[in-house]
Design an enzyme around this catalytic site. Structure first.
Site, PDB file in Angstrom:
ATOM      1  N   GLY A 241       1.492 -32.138  -1.336  1.00  0.00           N
ATOM      2  CA  GLY A 241       0.824 -33.297  -1.897  1.00  0.00           C
ATOM      3  C   GLY A 241       1.277 -33.561  -3.316  1.00  0.00           C
ATOM      4  N   SER A 242       0.409 -34.137  -4.106  1.00  0.00           N
ATOM      5  CA  SER A 242       0.752 -34.512  -5.475  1.00  0.00           C
ATOM      6  C   SER A 242       0.730 -33.301  -6.404  1.00  0.00           C
ATOM      7  CB  SER A 242      -0.241 -35.551  -5.998  1.00  0.00           C
ATOM      8  OG  SER A 242      -1.531 -34.974  -6.139  1.00  0.00           O
ATOM      9  N   GLY A 246      -1.720 -29.925  -6.682  1.00  0.00           N
ATOM     10  CA  GLY A 246      -1.212 -28.567  -6.831  1.00  0.00           C
ATOM     11  C   GLY A 246      -1.786 -27.847  -8.025  1.00  0.00           C
ATOM     12  N   GLU A 263       4.252 -27.537  -2.263  1.00  0.00           N
ATOM     13  CA  GLU A 263       5.300 -28.551  -2.166  1.00  0.00           C
ATOM     14  C   GLU A 263       4.727 -29.833  -2.760  1.00  0.00           C
ATOM     15  OE1 GLU A 263       8.276 -28.063  -1.364  1.00  0.00           O
ATOM     16  OE2 GLU A 263       8.303 -26.232  -0.164  1.00  0.00           O
ATOM     17  N   CYS A 297       8.604 -37.442  -0.462  1.00  0.00           N
ATOM     18  CA  CYS A 297       8.665 -36.643  -1.694  1.00  0.00           C
ATOM     19  C   CYS A 297      10.102 -36.563  -2.192  1.00  0.00           C
ATOM     20  CB  CYS A 297       8.083 -35.258  -1.464  1.00  0.00           C
ATOM     21  SG  CYS A 297       8.786 -34.385  -0.058  1.00  0.00           S
TER      22      CYS A 297
END
Length: 509
Positions: A241-242, A246, A263, A297
């Site tokens: 995700g963003s 994270g 990630e 991404c």
């Protein structure tokens, strides 16, 4: 040109239901979780969401299954993943349609995502016979040192909407052959494809005699993910995700001494040098920047072009951008489908306004499309923007199809521009100069986890480890030796002599 006529929500609902029923899933409607489609921006189904008790039950069930699964021989565990791959092959079309309905991907990209799942199953099947340790030379006579690898435990997988099935498969296929059990909390934006994948894995488990509870699915919102993150019985949390997400997940998992595999965001760049094949560069740049409507991404967000070729390249890029077919992702001629939601379009327009205020110039795109046909949806022209210097906006990741163009004079300057962002996921250089390519790939070049030559930043293969550095989180998934993230290592010392010898020459008793 693609048709500006979009399927109706009623048609999309029927299509999704038919796909699910073809796979064997009966939609149990009624609940607070809303399955919707970005194609029209409207509601499809109401689904029941997981409760706090459901999370606790899933953790307990997968913990219990782990006790059996961890001692199942790894090649036997590989049989489960092999069978999952066969079922994915058999239902590739239905699964791809669900990805298009829920994520808005064009047909070829949706099929590509399912193929990626099949590929990782093939990879993991081979891996099930290659979970290698090592033998280490001992300083003591009559002793042997060995490194062995063991299953880790329950793995929590939190995935994002843009690859609603593939990222789950990367984690799950590898975790299962490593002997772990898995709990999946998918994006609340893509519950239908999640139900389909969970059903196929359950069917595969039944067909090969594996415990059903090696995998559990939890549909729900942020609170479900948070409970999974905080549970001390979840050994590894793999979260996609963003960067903001994270920053919350990592410390919370670390506070309980769990493991996290992150990630996160990517602000990816490509350098185009004077020696580059411009035909090749145009193809690579346009797909990387506009594919998936800029919602990967690994999407190309910054183009760093040598000043001598900038005008020629931008003229061709502008022409390519103005011809991109935008519309119904089920239309084979469409290349750019919808953004996931109206807030994503708002974020794109906000970023464009900021960069214009800082002196940037929009060369192509940026306008909303199909507003009358689908007022609740978010279709847009990918935007090509020339900027004079590295602005604050350029250093940020806007999850939308905006490509910022910067110029450089020397390769050292280009690499400095390239690396001068917080993120470090994917990168590329277009050049026919071997020295330039080797410098870019060296320790003095790209600081990203992925560095490519003469291809764009997106479109990774499962054989190589996937992930990035800096604010991208440092995680590695998929190929290479990424499997080690899902296991724990043990160092073994075996004494086969008749005497006890101590290391470092220590004498005792």
């Amino acid at each position: 040109m693609p048709s500006t006529t979009l399927p109706t929500t009623v048609e999309l609902r029927a299509r999704a239901r038919a796909c699910l029923e073809g796979i064997g899933v009966t939609v149990m409607e009624g609940g607070d979780l809303h399955a919707r489609t970005p194609i029209t921006g409207e509601h499809l189904f109401g689904l029941p969401a997981a409760t706090e008790a459901d999370v606790e039950a899933a953790v307990e069930a997968t913990r219990t299954a782990f006790l059996t699964w961890r001692t199942t021989p790894a090649p036997r565990r590989g049989e489960l993943v092999r069978q999952l791959g066969e079922l994915l092959r058999a239902h590739k079309s239905e699964l791809a349609d669900l990805v298009t309905v829920e994520a808005g991907k064009i047909g070829s990209e949706a099929l590509g995502e399912i193929q990626e799942m099949i590929d990782i199953c093939d990879f993991a099947l081979g891996l099930s016979r290659q979970l290698y340790g090592r033998t280490i030379a001992s300083e003591r006579p009559g002793h042997r040192l060995a490194e062995t690898w063991h299953p880790l435990g329950v793995v929590g997988v939190i995935s994002a909407f843009n690859f609603p099935a593939a990222v789950w498969s990367w984690n799950t296929a590898i975790a299962l052959v490593c002997g772990d059990t898995v709990i999946w909390k998918p994006s609340e934006l893509t519950p239908l494809i999640s139900l389909a994948c969970d059903h196929l894995l359950a069917r595969a488990a039944e067909e090969v005699g594996a415990p059903r509870d090696v995998h559990r699915l939890l549909l729900g919102d942020r609170a479900v993910g948070e409970k999974l993150v905080d549970d001390p019985h979840v050994a590894l949390v793999s979260a996609t995700g963003s960067t903001r997400m994270g920053r919350e997940v990592g410390p919370r998992v670390a506070a309980r001494f769990g493991r996290s595999l992150l990630e996160l965001g990517g602000n990816n760049a490509a350098i185009v040098t004077p020696s580059a094949d411009l035909d090749l560069a145009i193809q690579g740049v346009v797909f990387a920047a506009a594919g998936t409507a800029g919602q990967r991404c690994t999407t190309l967000r910054r183009l760093i072009v040598h000043r001598d070729i900038a005008d020629a390249l931008l003229e061709r890029l502008t022409a390519a951008y103005t011809k991109l077919p935008i519309g119904n992702p089920f239309d084979d001629t469409t290349l750019v489908g919808p953004l996931i939601s109206a807030p994503a379009l708002d974020a794109m327009h906000h970023a464009l306004s900021r960069v214009q205020a800082q002196g940037g110039k929009i060369l192509a795109g940026g306008n909303r499309r199909l507003a009358e046909a689908a007022p609740a949806a978010a279709y847009t022209e990918p935007a090509l923007v020339r900027v004079g210097e590295q602005t604050d906006v350029v250093r940020e990741e806007t999850f939308a199809p905006i490509l910022y163009v910067l110029t450089y004079d020397t390769l050292d300057e280009a690499i400095a521009l390239h690396n001068d962002v917080p993120q470090g996921l994917s990168s590329s250089i277009f050049t026919r100069d071997q020295q330039e390519a080797e410098i870019f790939l060296s320790a003095a070049g790209s600081d990203c986890g992925i560095a490519n030559v003469n291809i764009g930043t997106s479109g990774a293969e499962i054989g190589g480890a996937f992930g990035g550095e800096k604010d991208t989180g440092g995680g590695r998934e998929s190929g290479s030796d990424a499997w080690k993230s899902y296991m724990r290592s043990a160092t073994n010392t075996i004494n086969y002599a008749s005497e006890l010898a101590l290391a470092q020459g220590v004498s005792f008793l």
